[in-house]
Design a protein around this motif. Structure first.
Motif, PDB file in Angstrom:
ATOM      1  N   GLU A 871      39.186  45.282  36.591  1.00 40.69           N
ATOM      2  CA  GLU A 871      40.372  46.085  36.882  1.00 40.69           C
ATOM      3  C   GLU A 871      39.962  47.255  37.763  1.00 40.69           C
ATOM      4  O   GLU A 871      39.130  48.074  37.382  1.00 40.69           O
ATOM      5  CB  GLU A 871      41.005  46.593  35.581  1.00 40.69           C
ATOM      6  N   LEU A 872      40.571  47.337  38.917  1.00 43.86           N
ATOM      7  CA  LEU A 872      40.266  48.379  39.901  1.00 43.86           C
ATOM      8  C   LEU A 872      41.407  49.386  39.928  1.00 43.86           C
ATOM      9  O   LEU A 872      42.579  49.014  39.940  1.00 43.86           O
ATOM     10  CB  LEU A 872      40.064  47.753  41.275  1.00 43.86           C
ATOM     11  N   HIS A 873      41.046  50.651  39.910  1.00 46.07           N
ATOM     12  CA  HIS A 873      42.034  51.727  39.996  1.00 46.07           C
ATOM     13  C   HIS A 873      41.642  52.624  41.171  1.00 46.07           C
ATOM     14  O   HIS A 873      40.574  53.254  41.150  1.00 46.07           O
ATOM     15  CB  HIS A 873      42.085  52.546  38.708  1.00 46.07           C
ATOM     16  N   ILE A 874      42.488  52.664  42.177  1.00 46.71           N
ATOM     17  CA  ILE A 874      42.235  53.507  43.351  1.00 46.71           C
ATOM     18  C   ILE A 874      42.832  54.878  43.069  1.00 46.71           C
ATOM     19  O   ILE A 874      44.051  55.031  42.906  1.00 46.71           O
ATOM     20  CB  ILE A 874      42.841  52.870  44.604  1.00 46.71           C
ATOM     21  N   PRO A 944      44.931  47.156  41.307  1.00 51.13           N
ATOM     22  CA  PRO A 944      44.844  45.694  41.366  1.00 51.13           C
ATOM     23  C   PRO A 944      43.863  45.137  40.339  1.00 51.13           C
ATOM     24  O   PRO A 944      42.921  45.807  39.904  1.00 51.13           O
ATOM     25  CB  PRO A 944      44.358  45.435  42.793  1.00 51.13           C
ATOM     26  N   ILE A 945      44.118  43.885  39.970  1.00 45.53           N
ATOM     27  CA  ILE A 945      43.204  43.126  39.117  1.00 45.53           C
ATOM     28  C   ILE A 945      42.391  42.207  40.029  1.00 45.53           C
ATOM     29  O   ILE A 945      42.956  41.427  40.803  1.00 45.53           O
ATOM     30  CB  ILE A 945      43.986  42.323  38.070  1.00 45.53           C
ATOM     31  N   ILE A 946      41.074  42.316  39.937  1.00 50.12           N
ATOM     32  CA  ILE A 946      40.191  41.500  40.770  1.00 50.12           C
ATOM     33  C   ILE A 946      39.935  40.184  40.031  1.00 50.12           C
ATOM     34  O   ILE A 946      39.324  40.181  38.953  1.00 50.12           O
ATOM     35  CB  ILE A 946      38.868  42.234  41.076  1.00 50.12           C
ATOM     36  N   THR A 947      40.421  39.088  40.594  1.00 50.15           N
ATOM     37  CA  THR A 947      40.295  37.784  39.948  1.00 50.15           C
ATOM     38  C   THR A 947      39.097  37.023  40.497  1.00 50.15           C
ATOM     39  O   THR A 947      38.404  37.474  41.417  1.00 50.15           O
ATOM     40  CB  THR A 947      41.574  36.967  40.169  1.00 50.15           C
ATOM     41  N   GLU A 948      38.909  35.818  39.928  1.00 54.58           N
ATOM     42  CA  GLU A 948      37.782  34.987  40.334  1.00 54.58           C
ATOM     43  C   GLU A 948      37.972  34.476  41.754  1.00 54.58           C
ATOM     44  O   GLU A 948      39.049  34.562  42.339  1.00 54.58           O
ATOM     45  CB  GLU A 948      37.648  33.814  39.356  1.00 54.58           C
ATOM     46  N   GLU A 949      36.909  33.872  42.272  1.00 51.24           N
ATOM     47  CA  GLU A 949      36.912  33.424  43.653  1.00 51.24           C
ATOM     48  C   GLU A 949      37.940  32.313  43.843  1.00 51.24           C
ATOM     49  O   GLU A 949      38.079  31.411  43.020  1.00 51.24           O
ATOM     50  CB  GLU A 949      35.519  32.927  44.020  1.00 51.24           C
ATOM     51  N   MET A 950      38.676  32.389  44.945  1.00 48.90           N
ATOM     52  CA  MET A 950      39.713  31.419  45.285  1.00 48.90           C
ATOM     53  C   MET A 950      39.496  30.931  46.710  1.00 48.90           C
ATOM     54  O   MET A 950      38.877  31.612  47.534  1.00 48.90           O
ATOM     55  CB  MET A 950      41.102  32.067  45.168  1.00 48.90           C
ATOM     56  N   PRO A 951      39.996  29.706  47.013  1.00 51.50           N
ATOM     57  CA  PRO A 951      39.894  29.236  48.408  1.00 51.50           C
ATOM     58  C   PRO A 951      40.753  30.090  49.328  1.00 51.50           C
ATOM     59  O   PRO A 951      41.740  30.697  48.904  1.00 51.50           O
ATOM     60  CB  PRO A 951      40.397  27.797  48.330  1.00 51.50           C
TER      61      PRO A 951
END
Length: 1448
Positions: A871-874, A944-951
């Motif tokens: 979880e990223l908080h700017i 934003p929520i940083i999710t796993e790697e996606m194409p």
């Protein structure tokens, strides 16, 4: 003017009191020193009498004296120097500061809230109506006006430090106390020595100071006895001897020290000396230790200083040093030099230290309460028995001397009354008088004797007699033009007149004005002028004459003393605020003037206080320039006082307000602010970063973009537009994208949108839905666009600009299920190492230089690169704020016009700080509670929520056109590239315009291999035809399933045919795409949404999308209209399934695109029930060409095709030698997509009449509608020849016409018309009239012609039919053209036709002459067999049935 603790009368009485000198032996001082007090200090708290005193005036009238106070001082033989007095007064003001922590008393009075000396006083302005009631409340409030203790201390010290002068006697000693200890070996002898010393000081020419009232000064002998250590019997015997020698009225035995210094520590004894000695501690400074003295004398008893006899020099066994005054400053070379410097911080601190030391020393430790009473009794005895009788005697003697010298027969008291009653001689003005300020009278002069008598009367509160004497002396002095003496008499006459009981005469303020003007202008004595002003201002204020008092105070301000001017200006400001109609702005203006003079005098704290009080008036009134000046001064003063937080706050206000200052001044403000801020940060280098005020940040305009930047176009390749920060937000477009995504997600999930579905938002702004946490992908940048605005006219330079963030690592994989790790935060503490800031988890882009020109709004795009899920908080931005050399020309360019970063000249001043990004969510307005209150929802665009790697998919369009003709077919290519490390699958594209494009059919057989596979590089799949097949239809069939339009499918969602349905990491593939120009001309925006998934399922992000908006400009080509009608031909009788199709083609192109002509190359039909069989009346020329504005009409015969199930039958009628396979891609693709789109549009239009249809028809009637439905689709294929760049190009295209109903015209482009519902019942039946012509027509013979009437029931229900032959045409045009005939036989028939039945009815027609006749004059009525209705519906013949009757 500020309120005082004392009344005006008490203040004046305490300012002028009888002075008594004290001369002590060394042993006597030693006894008093046991209590840390000198003798004068010992008696100070007890010098005010608690009871009334009586004396008699020269007329033997009893006079009462109330609240009398005397002053006992040590003898000092040198007068104080002006420099020493100035420093003393400066220190007094420095030490006295406003009290802290007082509770404020808020009083409502208009719109100004004035917080003065930690008291809240509100004052209204004259244009408010409630100020009268407010002031009534203020006047009754004990907290009405703030006190100014620094001014009172200054005034008190000023009056006490005034040196004695020869023109008045108020500061002259009236008596002298000779103090000897009972422990002396020879006390009487010691008294003799002290008496001789006093006589020598008074009468010897060696000593000019102090001054004595009369030559025969009262000597009062005091025997001091130490009760704890001395012998009481010896003291009593000595005292008896003293009474015999000096009389009982002239001596006193004072017993002190009843308690030993080493016992009774636990007993609490009041300390009445602290309130006096604490004030005087300011004089015990290093600056006074330079001379050989420690005894400090004051005129009054309120400010006596510790005697310090331990360091005294012995003279003839006496402990007094009379060589120097304690205010003599030996280190000053110029005694008149000013102390109004600026370096007073050290002095003030030393004063506070001295104050603490003095207050911590116990006083009167050896004294008991009995001793206190003894001292008080001693002062009363001295006053009652010694001082007042002496003064009364002196007054009588002076009165007698004056009478004898002037030969008067009555006392001066009665004489003055006579003088007053006589006529008055007009006084000369000051300007007319001769300057004789240097005139001196001899001591025995009668004028001085009058003044001496007046001063004595004034000191004992006999103000009426004093006024008479002052008035008399004033006249004598004015006659002699002795201006200094006259001014003194005027001054005291005015005060005496004011203090007279019962106020028999008004206060003569003009006396004071004359005295002040004389002191200031003629005598050049500002000290005496200042005393006049202080006294008169208090008197005027007590009479509520605040305006006069303020004018008087302002008049004495000058450049010779900044401290005096500051104090008087401040008091004038208080006068303005205390007026009946408070003048708040004048108050603020004079407070600013006072603050300026305080600053020049080195009184930084008082200067700061004045500016802060004035700021309360100027703040928020629109006077921006005044606010800037005040804030700037407050900032500087606070910085000088090391109040750095206050300094930063003041400079911050200058910068954040919309300043109207010129650029140079704003640059100065900014540099000062940076300098102060730099000092603040240096005090705590390890602390958190401070908040910076510049530049402004528009928080609501902050935008967040997730993903990589869009690739630019490369040659023929055009990258998908997707979304970027350069695009403006469009609410309608955003809603369309959301609908497209929901549509494709519903298709993927079998028609159901998952409950956890969250629309993909790549760019978040103030208009987007930010209520949910956005999703970002690891290793993909998060770009934050921050809107900076520079409100100043000077450029701002931001360096090392980056984002401030907080990150909470989490693992979202299934096996960890959101495991939480330690949170990290970057850059908040600049001293931390990079690894402690989590830079290995979140990479941050740093902008080295970011220049914002004057008054410019500029966007900064800052990126973060997440390397882990979580979880990223700017939180905000962090940067160095600095300036460039904006006040000079830089390389010949004016910086105010605009500068480019990278070529900047620093001025070396910058500070590092931060600004938080705090975005307020939308106002909630759903529930009743939210509507009645102010509540805001969350805004999570920065979380934003940083999710796993996606194409990650990138799409490129090759040879994609920007302009097409309506209906034109063009082939392009689309390249799909997987730029991620994950394979992607389930690639689909969704669009609101599926008829615009196709990727081909599902099978390779239906799709052409390449554009060069046929003649002229056609985009169609073609075959060469035989010449015999011209005008005859070529048959083929296809299913809509082959083109992605199966049952229940969404035509908008198109599957992209990837090999193995997977695109591996780094792989790319090119697929052909056929485009079909929209049927309407104009500019079309067509949205493509590419949908794809990862092979590995994720919990947070299930899919990704890519957007592309294609802009196509279409121009007009062909307009195709078609109608279908039932054929009346006799061929295939009994079937009733032949129709004629009329196709009307018009070239509406205006040759703007260079199109010369259109060639109709093929007409195809496709339907499940009908097919084109052949062309009717086709010309021999097979090439159908249409030039501009030409129109052609084609007629085709259509027949019912055999039942083919769900497959469509395609029939192609070729007008050339090459057949386009209409059942293959792309022709069939666009046909099916166009058919689906038109059916959808027709269904939407029919919904408007759904309610009416339910009321008008039942189920049986709707079945009848099918009789007129055709469901035949016509495809017109064409080619056009275009000349472009001297080259001829061949364009090809197709138009579609959907024929639904017999007799209704259909168009290839949408029509805006009203659809009729009830017309279909007219064609319930189809009937035909067939005629045969006989050869010979003999004369006068009737011609009988048999006629066959064919009736065909096209519906699926039984129908009752009525044929009426009696109907005659009444139209004259019809009679003129067609003639009249008669039916023979039965004229009306009633029949019932079964479903789909064809019935033949034989009739006979009779003709009497030759001609052309229309046999269609009969009328046919029909109704449903099972429906009870009152009337049948009339049927109309489809076309005329003509017959020709002629002779042989």
């Amino acid at each position: 003017m500020a309120q005082c603790v004392q009344s005006v009368q008490e203040f004046i009485q305490d300012s002028f009191v009888p002075l008594v000198a004290a001369l002590c032996s060394e042993e006597a001082e030693r006894l008093t020193r046991k209590n840390n007090l000198g003798f004068s200090e010992l008696v100070k708290p007890f010098c005010r009498l608690t009871s009334e005193v009586h004396m008699r005036d020269p007329n033997n009238q009893l006079h009462v004296i109330k609240n009398l106070k005397i002053a006992v001082n040590n003898i000092i033989t040198h007068s104080p120097q002006p420099g020493g007095i100035r420093k003393l007064l400066n220190d007094v003001v420095s030490v006295s500061q406003p009290a802290e922590g007082l509770v404020t008393n808020v009083i409502t009075a208009g719109d100004y809230d004035l917080n003065i000396s930690d008291r809240s006083v509100k004052a209204s302005v004259p244009w408010y109506n409630n100020w009268k009631d407010t002031l009534m409340e203020l006047n009754t409030s004990t907290f009405y006006s703030a006190t100014t203790p620094w001014f009172e201390s200054y005034r008190e010290s000023f009056l006490q430090s005034m040196p004695a002068s020869d023109h008045e006697f108020l500061n002259h000693y009236v008596a002298c106390m000779l103090v000897v200890s009972s422990g002396e070996p020879e006390p009487v002898e010691q008294f003799l020595k002290l008496s001789q010393e006093q006589h020598r000081i008074q009468h010897s020419s060696e000593y000019a100071y102090p001054k004595w009232f009369i030559p025969n000064t009262l000597k009062y002998y005091v025997l001091l006895h130490d009760v704890s250590a001395g012998e009481e019997q010896r003291a009593d015997s000595v005292y008896e001897e003293m009474k015999q020698r000096y009389g009982t009225q002239g001596c006193y035995l004072l017993k002190i020290n009843s308690r030993g210094s080493n016992r009774g520590a636990d007993e609490q004894i009041p300390d009445p000396w602290s309130q006096y000695l604490q004030k005087n501690s300011i004089q015990n400074q290093e600056s006074y230790d330079d001379g050989p003295y420690t005894v400090i004398s004051n005129k009054n008893a309120d400010h006596l200083i510790s005697d310090g006899l331990d360091n005294d020099i012995q003279v003839d066994g006496l402990s007094n040093n009379f060589k120097a005054h304690p205010l003599q400053l030996d280190h000053l070379s110029d005694t008149s030099s000013s102390f109004d410097g600026t370096d007073y911080i050290k002095t003030t601190s030393s004063l506070h230290e001295s104050k603490k030391t003095s207050s911590g020393t116990p006083h009167g430790a050896c004294l008991t309460l009995t001793d206190h009473d003894r001292i008080r009794q001693f002062i009363q005895e001295f006053t009652f028995r010694g001082l007042l009788p002496h003064i009364e005697k002196t007054i009588r003697q002076l009165n007698d001397q004056l009478i004898s010298r002037k030969g008067l027969s009555r006392s001066l008291f009665s004489a003055t009354k006579k003088w007053f009653s006589g006529s008055k001689v007009p006084e000369k003005s000051i300007n007319e008088l001769k300057n004789t300020s240097g005139l001196l009278y001899p001591p025995e002069a009668p004028e001085l004797q009058i003044r001496k008598m007046a001063d004595l009367c004034f000191l004992v509160q006999h103000y009426e007699l004093a006024y008479s004497c002052y008035h008399t002396a004033k006249k004598d002095f004015l006659n002699d033009q002795a201006m200094l003496y006259a001014a003194g008499a005027l001054e005291m006459a005015a005060v005496s007149a004011f203090l007279q009981p019962g106020a028999p005469r008004p206060y003569p303020a003009h006396y004071m004005d004359t005295a002040i003007q004389t002191y200031r202008d003629i005598c050049k004595n500002m000290v005496l002028a200042e005393r006049c002003v202080l006294l008169s201002a208090e008197i005027l204020k007590s009479q509520s004459k605040y305006s006069d008092a303020a004018a008087l105070l302002i008049r004495l301000t000058s450049e010779d003393s900044d401290l005096r001017s500051a104090l008087l200006l401040e008091q004038a400001a208080h006068c303005f605020i205390n007026m009946k109609s408070p003048m708040v702005r004048k108050f603020a203006f004079h407070m600013i003037l006072a603050g300026h003079r305080y600053s020049k005098a080195g009184q930084k704290k008082h200067a700061l206080r004045c500016y802060c009080q004035a700021m309360q008036v100027y703040k928020g009134k629109g006077w921006s320039l005044a606010e800037d000046h005040i804030n700037f001064t407050i900032g500087r003063q606070s910085f000088t006082l090391r109040q750095l937080d206050n300094a930063v706050s003041a400079f911050r206000h200058i910068l954040i307000n919309d300043s109207k200052q010129p650029a140079a001044q704003q640059g100065t403000f900014l540099r000062e602010y940076l300098y102060v801020y730099k000092n603040v940060t240096q005090l705590s280098p390890d602390g958190p970063l401070p908040q910076l005020p510049l530049p402004y940040i528009n928080n609501s305009a902050t935008r967040v973009f997730f993903g990589h930047d869009r690739r630019p176009a490369e040659g023929e390749k055009q990258a998908a537009t997707h979304i970027s920060l350069d695009q403006e937000y469009d609410c309608e477009s955003s809603h369309q994208w959301k609908e497209l995504e929901e549509q494709v997600v519903a298709v993927v999930n079998k028609g159901i949108i998952p409950s956890n579905f969250q629309p993909t938002q790549y760019c978040l702004n103030s208009y987007s839905d930010n209520s949910k946490f956005p999703l970002a992908v690891v290793e993909e940048p998060v770009t934050v666009e921050v809107a900076f605005r520079n409100p100043l006219k000077v450029p701002l330079l931001l360096t090392d600009l980056s984002l401030l963030w907080k990150f909470q690592p989490k693992d979202f994989s299934a096996k960890h299920n959101g495991e939480i790790k330690t949170a990290l935060q970057n850059c908040l503490f600049p001293s931390l190492p990079p690894q402690a800031c989590g830079n290995d988890m979140i990479g941050a882009e740093v902008i080295a230089e970011f220049l914002i020109n004057s008054e410019e709004t500029k966007m900064a795009r800052l990126k973060l690169f997440p390397h882990q899920t979580g979880e990223l908080h700017i939180l905000g931005v962090v940067y160095n704020l600095g300036t460039i050399q904006g006040t000079m020309m830089l390389d010949g360019i004016d910086p105010s016009i605009g500068l480019q970063a990278g070529k900047l000249v620093y001025n070396g001043m910058s500070v590092r700080g931060r600004q938080d990004l705090e975005i307020q969510g939308p106002r909630l307005n759903n529930t009743k509670e939210e509507k009645t209150s102010i509540k805001y929802g969350p805004d999570r665009r920065l979380d934003p929520i940083i999710t796993e790697e996606m194409p990650l998919l990138e799409v490129f369009f090759i040879n994609f056109p920007t302009g097409l003709l309506c209906g034109e077919i063009r082939k392009a290519y689309v390249e799909f590239v997987n730029v991620s490390k994950c394979p992607l699958t389930a690639l689909k594209v969704v669009s609101k315009h599926p008829e615009f494009f196709t990727f081909g059919g599902n099978t390779a057989v239906l799709t052409p291999l390449s554009p060069s596979a046929s003649e002229n590089c056609s985009a169609y799949k073609t075959v060469v035809t035989d010449s015999t097949s011209v005008c005859t239809a070529l048959m083929s069939s296809a299913s809509s399933v082959n083109f992605g339009l199966g049952t229940g499918s969404q035509p908008e969602v198109i599957h992209v045919p990837l090999p193995d349905s997977v695109l591996l990491p780094g792989a790319s593939i090119q697929l052909p795409m056929w485009l079909h120009g929209p049927d309407e001309e104009g500019v079309h925006e067509i949205n493509f949404l590419f949908y794809y998934e990862s092979i590995k399922k994720h919990s947070k992000m299930c899919h990704r999308v890519l957007r592309h908006t294609a802009v196509i400009c279409t121009s007009r080509s062909l307009n195709v209209r078609a109608t279908v009608c039932r054929s009346n031909a006799l061929e295939d009788e009994g079937k009733g399934d032949n129709m004629l199709v009329f196709v009307d083609v018009e070239n509406i192109n205006t040759s703007e695109a260079g199109v010369k002509e259109f060639h109709i190359v093929q007409v195809s039909s496709n339907s499940k029930h009908w097919k084109l069989q052949k062309a009717v009346n086709l010309s021999e020329d097979k090439d159908y060409k249409l030039a501009s504005r030409e129109r052609g009409k084609l007629c085709f015969k259509a027949v019912r095709c055999k039942n083919s199930g769900e497959n469509y039958t395609f029939a192609d009628i070729v007008f050339g030698n090459e057949q386009i396979i209409s059942s293959a891609s792309p022709c069939a693709d666009f046909f099916f997509r166009s058919l689906s789109s038109k059916l959808k549009r027709t269904h939407a239009q029919s919904n408007m009449f759904q309610g009416a249809a339910k009321q008008s028809f039942d189920e049986a009637v709707r079945l009848i509608q099918k009789c007129s439905e055709v469901d035949l689709n016509i495809v017109v294929l064409w080619k056009a020849y275009v000349v472009e760049d001297n080259k001829q190009l061949i364009l090809e295209g197709q138009h579609h016409v959907v024929l639904h109903t017999v007799g209704k015209e259909a168009f290839s482009f949408p029509q805006k018309q009203v659809i009729l519902i009830l017309f279909c019942i007219k064609n319930l039946l189809l009937y035909k009239s067939l005629s045969k012509v006989f050869g010979m027509f003999p004369k006068c013979v009737l011609c009988l012609v048999p006629v066959t009437l064919l009736l065909s029931n096209c519906s699926e229900a039984d129908v009752d039919v009525i044929i009426d032959l009696r109907h005659k045409t009444t139209s004259p045009e019809a009679l003129e053209i067609h003639g009249s005939f008669t039916w023979l036989g039965q004229t009306q028939y009633k029949l019932q036709l079964k479903s789909q039945e064809v019935y033949s009815l034989q009739l006979k027609a009779c003709f009497v002459r030759t001609g052309v006749y229309n046999l269609g004059t009969h009328r046919v009525f029909a109704k449903l067999a099972d429906q009870v209705t009152l009337f049948e519906t009339s049927q109309q013949n489809s076309m005329p049935a003509l017959i020709i009757i002629s002779n042989i």
